[in-house]
Design an enzyme around this catalytic site. Structure first.
Site, mmCIF file in Angstrom:
data_model
loop_
_atom_site.group_PDB
_atom_site.id
_atom_site.type_symbol
_atom_site.label_atom_id
_atom_site.label_comp_id
_atom_site.label_asym_id
_atom_site.label_seq_id
_atom_site.Cartn_x
_atom_site.Cartn_y
_atom_site.Cartn_z
ATOM 1 N N SER A 220 0.994 -1.304 -0.191
ATOM 2 C CA SER A 220 0.098 -0.299 -0.170
ATOM 3 C C SER A 220 0.668 1.582 -0.236
ATOM 4 O O SER A 220 1.685 1.681 0.649
ATOM 5 C CB SER A 220 -1.237 -0.025 0.989
ATOM 6 O OG SER A 220 -0.364 0.038 2.387
ATOM 7 N N MET A 221 0.348 2.213 -0.670
ATOM 8 C CA MET A 221 1.121 3.778 -0.772
ATOM 9 C C MET A 221 0.509 4.481 -0.606
ATOM 10 O O MET A 221 0.530 6.123 -1.101
ATOM 11 C CB MET A 221 1.500 3.159 -2.080
ATOM 12 C CG MET A 221 2.727 2.106 -2.885
ATOM 13 S SD MET A 221 2.680 2.361 -4.518
ATOM 14 C CE MET A 221 1.159 1.757 -5.309
ATOM 15 N N GLY A 222 -0.277 4.763 0.130
ATOM 16 C CA GLY A 222 -0.824 5.749 0.595
ATOM 17 C C GLY A 222 -1.963 6.340 -0.246
ATOM 18 O O GLY A 222 -2.740 5.364 -0.673
ATOM 19 N N GLY A 225 -2.284 4.484 -3.697
ATOM 20 C CA GLY A 225 -3.532 3.552 -3.845
ATOM 21 C C GLY A 225 -2.534 2.673 -2.958
ATOM 22 O O GLY A 225 -1.397 2.480 -2.170
ATOM 23 N N GLY A 251 -4.824 1.189 5.789
ATOM 24 C CA GLY A 251 -4.212 0.190 5.828
ATOM 25 C C GLY A 251 -5.001 -1.217 6.690
ATOM 26 O O GLY A 251 -4.964 -2.333 5.899
ATOM 27 N N ASP A 252 -5.180 -1.098 7.597
ATOM 28 C CA ASP A 252 -5.785 -1.823 8.361
ATOM 29 C C ASP A 252 -7.462 -2.446 7.765
ATOM 30 O O ASP A 252 -7.587 -3.782 7.068
ATOM 31 C CB ASP A 252 -6.694 -1.497 9.585
ATOM 32 C CG ASP A 252 -4.835 -1.519 10.455
ATOM 33 O OD1 ASP A 252 -4.149 -1.464 10.470
ATOM 34 O OD2 ASP A 252 -5.615 -0.203 11.631
HETATM 35 N N1 LIG Z 1 -4.798 10.248 1.524
HETATM 36 C C1 LIG Z 1 -5.485 9.124 0.979
HETATM 37 N N2 LIG Z 1 -6.435 9.040 0.250
HETATM 38 C C2 LIG Z 1 -6.736 8.596 -0.404
HETATM 39 N N3 LIG Z 1 -6.960 6.878 -0.325
HETATM 40 C C3 LIG Z 1 -6.117 6.509 1.128
HETATM 41 C C4 LIG Z 1 -4.944 7.869 0.990
HETATM 42 N N4 LIG Z 1 -4.362 7.146 2.083
HETATM 43 C C5 LIG Z 1 -4.762 5.778 2.249
HETATM 44 N N5 LIG Z 1 -5.149 5.174 1.356
HETATM 45 C C6 LIG Z 1 -5.872 4.566 1.013
HETATM 46 O O1 LIG Z 1 -5.442 3.619 1.395
HETATM 47 C C7 LIG Z 1 -4.776 2.372 1.615
HETATM 48 C C8 LIG Z 1 -3.930 2.143 2.611
HETATM 49 O O2 LIG Z 1 -3.568 3.155 3.004
HETATM 50 P P1 LIG Z 1 -1.892 3.354 3.330
HETATM 51 O O3 LIG Z 1 -0.629 2.888 2.798
HETATM 52 O O4 LIG Z 1 -1.123 4.095 3.771
HETATM 53 O O5 LIG Z 1 -1.631 1.813 4.336
HETATM 54 P P2 LIG Z 1 -0.337 2.021 6.044
HETATM 55 O O6 LIG Z 1 -0.083 3.079 5.874
HETATM 56 O O7 LIG Z 1 -0.685 0.359 5.972
HETATM 57 O O8 LIG Z 1 -1.836 2.545 6.890
HETATM 58 P P3 LIG Z 1 -2.413 2.178 8.822
HETATM 59 O O9 LIG Z 1 -0.894 1.057 8.765
HETATM 60 O O10 LIG Z 1 -1.970 3.362 9.526
HETATM 61 O O11 LIG Z 1 -3.680 1.887 8.520
HETATM 62 C C9 LIG Z 1 -3.918 2.917 0.155
HETATM 63 O O12 LIG Z 1 -4.021 1.885 -0.246
HETATM 64 C C10 LIG Z 1 -4.838 3.712 -0.464
HETATM 65 O O13 LIG Z 1 -5.725 2.887 -0.998
HETATM 66 MG MG LIG Z 2 0.023 -0.425 8.096
#
Ligand SMILES: Nc1ncnc2c1ncn2[C@@H]1O[C@H](COP(=O)(O)OP(=O)(O)OP(=O)(O)O)[C@@H](O)[C@H]1O
Ligand SMILES: [Mg+2]
Length: 316
Positions: A220-222, A225, A251-252
């Site tokens: 996942s990339m925030g 996507g 991410g969860d």
């Molecule tokens: N600002 C944003 N706008 C739209 N979609 C987002 C955004 N941030 C996260 N997402 C969605 O959520 C998914 C997971 O987010 P992210 O990559 O930040 O996970 P993470 O770093 O494991 O998060 P966490 O561990 O804090 O739950 C992304 O792939 C995207 O689809």
């Molecule tokens: Mg995470």
């Protein structure tokens, strides 16, 4: 499919919202919310919203379990947490709504005794009798060895169970050696794991395309996507534009989407759509919840999928 989420290091999240947060100055907060959290607890909460039968286990301090017990009762989650002496840690989240930024301060968890380590190991293996899929999520508190997820994954797989792993640092580095069915690092966790500076889907694809033995890999990339890989296939899922309230637990939600997709036997593209809609739905509110089914369907339809071509042939 009956799911167990394992959370060894849960937290009670205190979320405060403030505009234009300025460090070192006095800020006016809008409100304060308290949530039972921890990665596996968030995953359980979303899976329950998705209609799956879910049991939550892990370690919970016996001094402040009420927020967790209320959540489990409200969502119909079976509570199989082992109570241990002490208070579950607090996590502070400061949400700056103007900048769309969240600052996290996480405190270390309760020191776990040898006796409680054995108790949780037994509890998880007992649950394997009646459950099919295990989500191992989050950090490990002091007293739990860093290869805990590695050994647990091996044992669960030996029993024919599916395992999805979402963690970071050495527990991730060790855990993936046991080849869990699903893994979901974020770009930062994958950078640490591979020792490479990864910035986008192409970087992530190059880093993981030669990995073998996993059913589904998600990076996942925030807001960029996420990259989904399975059986030599790769897609990038771009989330729809949404009004972001809190990205904590994005991410969860994605892990919960991945688990739901595995339980429904979905193909890679449908998995990417479903998991991305779960994340997009959950970040529109504080806390780990799904929106109503109609909103969720709309979000799914608005996920953009880009097919990427792995350079390395063969199955994961
Ligand atoms: N600002 C944003 N706008 C739209 N979609 C987002 C955004 N941030 C996260 N997402 C969605 O959520 C998914 C997971 O987010 P992210 O990559 O930040 O996970 P993470 O770093 O494991 O998060 P966490 O561990 O804090 O739950 C992304 O792939 C995207 O689809
Ligand atoms: Mg995470």
């Amino acid at each position: 499919m009956k799911v167990v989420t394992v959370t060894l290091n849960p937290a009670i999240d205190l979320t405060v919202r403030a505009d234009h947060l300025q460090l070192g100055l006095v800020n006016a907060g809008h409100d304060l919310q308290m949530h039972a959290a921890g990665k596996g607890v968030n995953v359980a909460s979303i899976l329950a919203d998705a209609g799956l039968q879910v049991t939550a286990t892990g370690l919970l301090g016996d001094e402040n379990p009420e927020a967790f017990e209320r959540l489990f009762a409200r969502k119909g989650i079976q509570d199989q947490f082992v109570r241990i002496p002490g208070g579950t840690r607090l996590g502070l989240k400061i949400v700056d709504e103007t900048r769309n930024q969240t600052t996290d301060i996480n405190l270390p968890g309760i020191q776990v005794s040898e006796k409680d380590l054995l108790k949780i190991q037994h509890r998880i293996l007992d649950l394997a009798e009646e459950h099919d899929l295990f989500v191992l999520a989050g950090s490990l508190p002091p007293g739990i060895p860093e290869d805990f997820y590695f050994h647990l994954t091996l044992e669960l797989k030996k029993l024919g169970k599916k395992v999805v792993l979402d963690t970071s640092n050495s527990p991730l580095m060790e855990g993936i050696k046991a080849l869990p069915d699903g893994v979901k690092p974020n770009l930062h966790e994958l950078s640490v794991l591979t020792g490479k500076d990864l910035h986008n889907a192409q970087d992530a694809l190059e880093a993981v395309q030669h990995w073998r033995g996993f059913e589904t890999l998600v990076v996942s990339m925030g807001e960029q996507g996420a990259l989904f890989l399975s059986a030599g296939q790769a897609v990038q899922a771009i989330p729809p534009r949404v009004n972001v309230k809190s990205t904590v637990g994005a991410g969860d939600a994605m892990v919960a989407g991945l688990v739901t997709a595995l339980s429904r036997g979905l193909d890679l593209e449908s998995t990417a759509r479903l998991a991305t809609s779960f994340s997009a739905g959950s970040i529109q509110q504080v806390g780990a919840n799904l929106p109503d089914p109609a909103t969720l369907q709309q979000l799914q339809a608005n996920v953009e999928l880009l097919t990427l071509n792995p350079q390395v042939e063969g199955h994961l």
